[in-house]
Design an enzyme around this catalytic site. Structure first.
Site, PDB file in Angstrom:
ATOM      1  N   SER A 215       0.801  -1.220   0.000  1.00  0.00           N
ATOM      2  CA  SER A 215       0.000   0.000   0.000  1.00  0.00           C
ATOM      3  C   SER A 215       0.834   1.270   0.000  1.00  0.00           C
ATOM      4  O   SER A 215       0.419   2.289  -0.557  1.00  0.00           O
ATOM      5  CB  SER A 215      -0.933   0.018   1.217  1.00  0.00           C
ATOM      6  OG  SER A 215      -1.864  -1.023   1.148  1.00  0.00           O
TER       7      SER A 215
ATOM      8  N   HIS B 241      -6.482 -10.302   3.793  1.00  0.00           N
ATOM      9  CA  HIS B 241      -5.295 -10.984   4.317  1.00  0.00           C
ATOM     10  C   HIS B 241      -5.699 -12.139   5.232  1.00  0.00           C
ATOM     11  O   HIS B 241      -5.026 -13.168   5.280  1.00  0.00           O
ATOM     12  CB  HIS B 241      -4.414 -10.008   5.089  1.00  0.00           C
ATOM     13  CG  HIS B 241      -3.575  -9.120   4.229  1.00  0.00           C
ATOM     14  ND1 HIS B 241      -2.688  -9.612   3.284  1.00  0.00           N
ATOM     15  CD2 HIS B 241      -3.451  -7.762   4.176  1.00  0.00           C
ATOM     16  CE1 HIS B 241      -2.067  -8.606   2.691  1.00  0.00           C
ATOM     17  NE2 HIS B 241      -2.530  -7.472   3.204  1.00  0.00           N
TER      18      HIS B 241
ATOM     19  N   ASP C 124      -5.653   0.611  -4.242  1.00  0.00           N
ATOM     20  CA  ASP C 124      -4.195   0.677  -4.341  1.00  0.00           C
ATOM     21  C   ASP C 124      -3.593  -0.596  -4.911  1.00  0.00           C
ATOM     22  O   ASP C 124      -2.507  -0.575  -5.480  1.00  0.00           O
ATOM     23  CB  ASP C 124      -3.569   0.999  -2.983  1.00  0.00           C
ATOM     24  CG  ASP C 124      -4.114   0.130  -1.854  1.00  0.00           C
ATOM     25  OD1 ASP C 124      -5.044  -0.658  -2.092  1.00  0.00           O
ATOM     26  OD2 ASP C 124      -3.608   0.263  -0.723  1.00  0.00           O
ATOM     27  N   HIS C 125      -4.314  -1.701  -4.759  1.00  0.00           N
ATOM     28  CA  HIS C 125      -3.813  -2.976  -5.270  1.00  0.00           C
ATOM     29  C   HIS C 125      -4.922  -4.013  -5.193  1.00  0.00           C
ATOM     30  O   HIS C 125      -5.982  -3.788  -4.605  1.00  0.00           O
ATOM     31  CB  HIS C 125      -2.587  -3.454  -4.477  1.00  0.00           C
ATOM     32  CG  HIS C 125      -2.837  -3.531  -2.995  1.00  0.00           C
ATOM     33  ND1 HIS C 125      -3.600  -4.517  -2.414  1.00  0.00           N
ATOM     34  CD2 HIS C 125      -2.443  -2.719  -1.982  1.00  0.00           C
ATOM     35  CE1 HIS C 125      -3.652  -4.321  -1.109  1.00  0.00           C
ATOM     36  NE2 HIS C 125      -2.972  -3.238  -0.823  1.00  0.00           N
TER      37      HIS C 125
END
Length: 484
Positions: free
Chosen positions: A90, A314, A356-357
């Site tokens: 990030s 995650h 962001d991803h």
């Protein structure tokens, strides 16, 4: 397609057009109000890849439904790789949006040559304090700093710690993202020898999120090793402090336009379990921020992060990720409604939403349509049922599996799946269920993915966002679109 405004000064060329400048803009602050306020609302869903966004849509509205994000008239896809990695974290990805500079993983708003680790591979950290050498790169100017220099109100809203990578990239410069004590000090208007980022002038106007531990000394249970009470210091500088939903709701920007809200020692709770915690929702924080910042006649720059989408991914607990994505989408809807009270046609407001991803969440096929999730219908969170006859689909071992899975994660059975009990809808629909993964990794260690992410834009010159663009280009487009 409207043509982008050309950069007209050398200082703008250095940071906006070059895309990889190591120099900072030194624009003097503007005190005279502009004719009309300029507003930038930048929304960042941390880890909100295309698949997660799709799954959240089905979860909330069904396959044929729509989220607020889906209504943005201008769209693009964004490349997210960092300076040294195919898959970004990030820190450099958000920093690329905020500065127009590609940087290394773990680095926050610093020049491209900045390293997060020394020659032996050790991080430049002492627990959560920075050990960054003064010779290790240079700060690069952020959009928030540019807005501040022009007399525009600034705000940061997040469900993570306000010192976490994404919010920190708007106001902080540091070689390693985990130096959160040092990042917090950069927020506090004080002498530069105490760590303050003087490009923030009198400070970021509104700061809302978690992370109280990095503002308090160890003597009261915080993480600060220097004994400073940053909350007290910010209150002394004119900030109103809120520690819970009630205090936030009670704040009115009449006597002061400075607001600090820290609603948890660490990250705020997932939206799925937020009820009863005394924490405000992301929507409530966003609306309060806009109501406060709009008091500035020059306009506002506001960054809003749905940060815990990433954390749930995650964990490979998909229901938490999808619910936080919906809470993020709700905040966008609330912000549009609020900003239109003063700018009905968004003639002077640019709203951008992106991620962001990506992550490794996947939607397995070929599932029958499930419709939206409800108490009695797991929907996209359930077992995969064949579209042909509605029967439960089986894998090569003859065992059922869920619609959502992960490329890597903590829940990976060892050996033949026939040796384990068959999954049920009740099991995979539970709030604590970790979806199965193809590659086993340690608990909580599912990784980011490197896929392009979605970007939506609406408002002033939003049609400049189109096609496949690099994340550094977003910085230039925002500056040009709003003449920042």
């Amino acid at each position: 397609m409207k043509k982008l405004l050309l950069c007209s000064t050398i200082s703008i060329l250095l940071t906006a057009c070059g895309g990889s400048s190591n120099h900072s803009v030194t624009t003097e602050p503007t005190t005279t109000p502009t004719t009309k306020p300029k507003n930038v609302l930048f929304f960042l869903g941390d880890g909100m890849g295309i698949t997660t966004l799709t799954a959240a849509r089905i979860y909330s509205a069904g396959e044929d439904g729509s989220l607020t994000i889906d209504t943005f008239p201008e769209t693009a896809f964004v490349k997210t790789y960092s300076n040294d990695a195919q898959v970004t974290d990030s820190a450099p990805s958000m920093s690329a949006y905020m500065t127009g500079v590609k940087m290394n993983n773990e680095v926050i708003s610093m020049s491209q040559d900045t390293k997060a680790f020394d020659d032996k591979g050790a991080a430049y950290l002492k627990v959560t304090d920075s050990l960054c050498p003064s010779t290790n790169g240079k700060p690069v100017t952020t959009l928030l700093e540019i807005a501040k220099s022009k007399g525009i109100a600034t705000g940061v809203v997040t469900t993570t710690r306000v010192t976490h990578a994404t919010p920190a990239a708007t106001y902080s410069h540091i070689c390693h993202r985990d130096a959160e004590n040092s990042i917090a000090a950069q927020l506090v208007p004080a002498a530069t020898d105490k760590g303050f980022n003087d490009k923030l002038l009198d400070g970021v106007d509104v700061v809302l999120g978690g992370g109280r531990q990095f503002f308090q000394p160890t003597s009261v249970g915080g993480k600060r090793t220097d004994g400073r009470d940053l909350i007290a210091e910010m209150k002394a500088k004119g900030y109103t402090y809120a520690s819970n939903q009630t205090e936030l709701n009670a704040f009115t920007p009449n006597g002061t336009n400075k607001l600090l809200g820290l609603f948890h020692a660490s990250h705020m709770n997932y939206d799925l379990v937020r009820s009863g915690t005394g924490e405000p929702s992301l929507s409530e924080m966003t609306v309060k921020a806009i109501q406060t910042l709009k008091k500035n006649p020059n306009g506002m720059f506001l960054m809003v992060e749905g940060g815990r989408i990433d954390h749930a991914l995650h964990e490979t607990t998909a229901i938490k990720a999808l619910q936080d994505t919906i809470a993020f989408d709700d905040a966008i809807k609330a912000a549009i409604t609020e900003i239109k009270k003063t700018d009905p046609n968004l003639e002077n407001t640019l709203i951008v939403v992106t991620a962001d991803h990506d992550h490794t969440l996947v939607l397995n096929g070929y599932a029958a349509r499930t419709g939206k999730t409800s108490v009695n219908n797991p929907g996209v969170l359930g077992l995969l049922k064949n579209y042909t006859d509605g029967s439960i689909a089986k894998d090569a071992d003859g065992m059922p599996f869920s619609i959502i899975g992960f490329g890597n994660g903590e829940n990976r059975v060892a050996g033949d799946r026939k040796n384990f009990p068959a999954l049920t809808d009740t099991q995979v629909f539970a709030d604590s269920y970790h979806q199965e993964a193809a590659i086993p990794v340690a608990a909580g260690s599912e990784t980011h993915g490197g896929t392009n992410v979605f970007l939506g834009a609406m408002g002033k010159n939003a049609d400049s966002f189109a096609g496949v663009i690099d994340n550094t280009k977003v910085f230039t487009l925002i500056r040009s679109a709003i003449d920042l």
